[in-house]
Scaffold this motif. Structure first.
Motif, PDB file in Angstrom:
ATOM      1  N   ALA A  70      -8.974   5.733  13.561  1.00  0.00           N
ATOM      2  CA  ALA A  70      -7.733   6.502  13.134  1.00  0.00           C
ATOM      3  C   ALA A  70      -6.723   5.777  13.334  1.00  0.00           C
ATOM      4  CB  ALA A  70      -7.792   7.965  13.343  1.00  0.00           C
ATOM      5  N   GLY A  80      -4.768   4.997   5.630  1.00  0.00           N
ATOM      6  CA  GLY A  80      -4.114   6.320   5.754  1.00  0.00           C
ATOM      7  C   GLY A  80      -5.334   7.537   5.422  1.00  0.00           C
ATOM      8  N   ASN A  81      -6.744   7.287   5.160  1.00  0.00           N
ATOM      9  CA  ASN A  81      -7.648   8.015   5.439  1.00  0.00           C
ATOM     10  C   ASN A  81      -8.726   7.928   6.176  1.00  0.00           C
ATOM     11  OD1 ASN A  81     -10.037   9.757   4.475  1.00  0.00           O
ATOM     12  ND2 ASN A  81      -9.604   9.694   2.458  1.00  0.00           N
ATOM     13  N   ASP A  82      -8.371   8.330   7.177  1.00  0.00           N
ATOM     14  CA  ASP A  82      -9.307   7.843   8.737  1.00  0.00           C
ATOM     15  C   ASP A  82     -10.993   7.864   8.308  1.00  0.00           C
ATOM     16  OD1 ASP A  82      -7.062   7.916   9.547  1.00  0.00           O
ATOM     17  OD2 ASP A  82      -7.394   9.755  10.713  1.00  0.00           O
ATOM     18  N   THR A 107      -6.222   2.730  11.604  1.00  0.00           N
ATOM     19  CA  THR A 107      -5.593   2.890  10.237  1.00  0.00           C
ATOM     20  C   THR A 107      -3.998   2.975  10.534  1.00  0.00           C
ATOM     21  OG1 THR A 107      -7.492   3.930   9.625  1.00  0.00           O
ATOM     22  CG2 THR A 107      -5.712   4.188   8.244  1.00  0.00           C
ATOM     23  N   ALA A 151     -12.393   7.625   5.282  1.00  0.00           N
ATOM     24  CA  ALA A 151     -12.638   6.755   4.162  1.00  0.00           C
ATOM     25  C   ALA A 151     -12.858   5.378   4.753  1.00  0.00           C
ATOM     26  CB  ALA A 151     -11.629   6.811   2.971  1.00  0.00           C
ATOM     27  N   GLU A 208      -8.199   2.355   1.378  1.00  0.00           N
ATOM     28  CA  GLU A 208      -8.676   3.818   1.980  1.00  0.00           C
ATOM     29  C   GLU A 208      -7.651   3.812   3.182  1.00  0.00           C
ATOM     30  OE1 GLU A 208     -10.945   1.424   1.096  1.00  0.00           O
ATOM     31  OE2 GLU A 208     -12.125   2.580  -0.367  1.00  0.00           O
TER      32      GLU A 208
END
Length: 80
Positions: free
Chosen positions: A9, A51-53, A12, A55, A49
């Protein structure tokens, strides 16, 4: 596993420029070394992906054969 998810996260968020103090307060954010080990791979392999941990983690796992050796070691160290 939660530690790896939190680490990814932060990776990302760092790649997208959104890192902030509240993210670190949620739990283990991974070491700076772990973040650095996978940030290029996340940017290179999982750009869509970001921004979508969850994913990003799934994407990195799906592309395990393409991961840098340092990022692969991060996953291995977390039993993945």
């Amino acid at each position: 596993m939660r530690g790896l998810i939190m680490g990814l996260a932060v990776i990302t968020m760092a790649v997208t420029g959104l890192a902030s103090a509240p993210a670190f307060a949620q739990g283990h954010a991974g070491t700076k070394t772990e973040q650095q080990a996978c940030s290029r791979d996340a940017s290179r392999l999982c750009r869509k992906e970001l921004g979508n941990d969850g994913a990003v983690q799934s994407c990195l796992q799906a592309n395990r054969s393409k991961l840098s050796s340092s990022c692969r070691k991060v996953f291995e160290s977390h039993g993945m």
